[in-house]
Design a protein around this motif. Structure first.
Motif, short mmCIF file in Angstrom:
data_model
loop_
_atom_site.label_atom_id
_atom_site.label_comp_id
_atom_site.label_asym_id
_atom_site.label_seq_id
_atom_site.Cartn_x
_atom_site.Cartn_y
_atom_site.Cartn_z
N ARG A 21 0.86 -1.19 0.00
CA ARG A 21 0.00 0.00 0.00
C ARG A 21 0.89 1.23 0.00
O ARG A 21 1.89 1.26 0.70
CB ARG A 21 -0.88 0.02 1.24
CG ARG A 21 -1.95 -1.04 1.19
CD ARG A 21 -2.80 -1.04 2.40
NE ARG A 21 -3.13 0.31 2.87
CZ ARG A 21 -4.22 0.61 3.51
NH1 ARG A 21 -5.09 -0.30 3.77
NH2 ARG A 21 -4.45 1.84 3.91
N THR A 22 0.48 2.21 -0.77
CA THR A 22 1.23 3.46 -0.75
C THR A 22 0.74 4.29 0.43
O THR A 22 -0.40 4.13 0.89
CB THR A 22 1.02 4.26 -2.05
OG1 THR A 22 -0.34 4.61 -2.15
CG2 THR A 22 1.45 3.47 -3.27
N LYS A 23 1.57 5.16 0.91
CA LYS A 23 1.18 6.03 2.01
C LYS A 23 0.20 7.09 1.52
O LYS A 23 -0.53 7.66 2.31
CB LYS A 23 2.41 6.68 2.63
CG LYS A 23 3.31 5.70 3.33
CD LYS A 23 4.46 6.38 3.97
CE LYS A 23 5.33 5.34 4.66
NZ LYS A 23 6.45 5.92 5.36
N GLY A 24 0.18 7.30 0.25
CA GLY A 24 -0.72 8.30 -0.31
C GLY A 24 -0.19 9.69 -0.07
O GLY A 24 0.09 10.07 1.05
N ARG A 25 -0.04 10.40 -1.13
CA ARG A 25 0.49 11.75 -1.03
C ARG A 25 -0.64 12.71 -1.36
O ARG A 25 -1.28 12.60 -2.39
CB ARG A 25 1.63 11.90 -2.02
CG ARG A 25 2.42 13.13 -1.91
CD ARG A 25 3.56 13.14 -2.90
NE ARG A 25 3.51 12.00 -3.80
CZ ARG A 25 4.55 11.28 -4.18
NH1 ARG A 25 5.74 11.59 -3.77
NH2 ARG A 25 4.42 10.26 -5.00
N VAL A 26 -0.89 13.64 -0.47
CA VAL A 26 -1.93 14.64 -0.69
C VAL A 26 -1.25 15.93 -1.11
O VAL A 26 -0.32 16.40 -0.46
CB VAL A 26 -2.76 14.88 0.59
CG1 VAL A 26 -3.75 16.01 0.39
CG2 VAL A 26 -3.47 13.60 0.99
N VAL A 27 -1.71 16.47 -2.22
CA VAL A 27 -1.15 17.72 -2.71
C VAL A 27 -2.25 18.77 -2.63
O VAL A 27 -3.29 18.65 -3.27
CB VAL A 27 -0.66 17.58 -4.17
CG1 VAL A 27 -0.12 18.90 -4.69
CG2 VAL A 27 0.38 16.49 -4.27
N LEU A 28 -2.01 19.78 -1.81
CA LEU A 28 -2.97 20.86 -1.67
C LEU A 28 -2.64 21.92 -2.71
O LEU A 28 -1.49 22.35 -2.83
CB LEU A 28 -2.89 21.45 -0.26
CG LEU A 28 -3.98 22.42 0.14
CD1 LEU A 28 -5.36 21.77 0.05
CD2 LEU A 28 -3.75 22.93 1.55
N SER A 29 -3.63 22.31 -3.46
CA SER A 29 -3.44 23.29 -4.52
C SER A 29 -3.03 24.64 -3.96
O SER A 29 -3.33 24.99 -2.83
CB SER A 29 -4.75 23.44 -5.30
OG SER A 29 -4.65 24.46 -6.27
#
Length: 125
Positions: free
Chosen positions: A3-11
């Motif tokens: 599983r990826t840690k998931g990267r959140v990119v805030l605009s």
């Protein structure tokens, strides 16, 4: 399974962030008391959520006026060459008319600087 840690990119775009905020707030409201966001201690969606819509309206109005501003500047810029040409011709005629007393141009709103020009200093190599 990896599983990826998931990267959140805030605009960096305010409109995008307001849209995300509205979605989060709507989901928070739909879950009510069972919303996991109720545990946040130093932020309240109950206080801040209702501010999203008027903030978005302010943003949209600002963007509209920005577009209107650009149109107005374009209209202004299209007229400026003709107006500046008239100003220059008028100044030249008035300077000739008042050649003995150029300070009279001030009566026409024209700034007259009669201080002697400084000689440029030679550049050192």
């Amino acid at each position: 399974m990896n599983r990826t840690k998931g990267r959140v990119v805030l605009s960096k775009n305010p409109k995008d962030n307001l849209d995300v905020a509205q979605k989060i707030y709507d989901k928070h409201l739909s879950l009510g008391a069972s919303s996991p966001l109720n545990v946040i201690e130093d932020f309240s969606w109950s206080d801040s959520g209702p501010k999203i819509a008027p903030t978005l309206t302010d943003h949209e109005e600002a963007e509209f006026h920005k577009g209107e501003m650009e149109k107005k500047y374009a209209n202004r810029d299209a007229q400026m060459p003709e107006i500046i040409a008239g100003v220059k011709k008028s100044i030249n005629l008035l300077k000739a008319s008042f050649s003995d007393n150029p300070k009279k141009l001030a009566d026409w709103g024209i700034s007259v600087d009669d201080s002697p020009k400084e000689k440029p200093t030679p550049k050192k190599l």
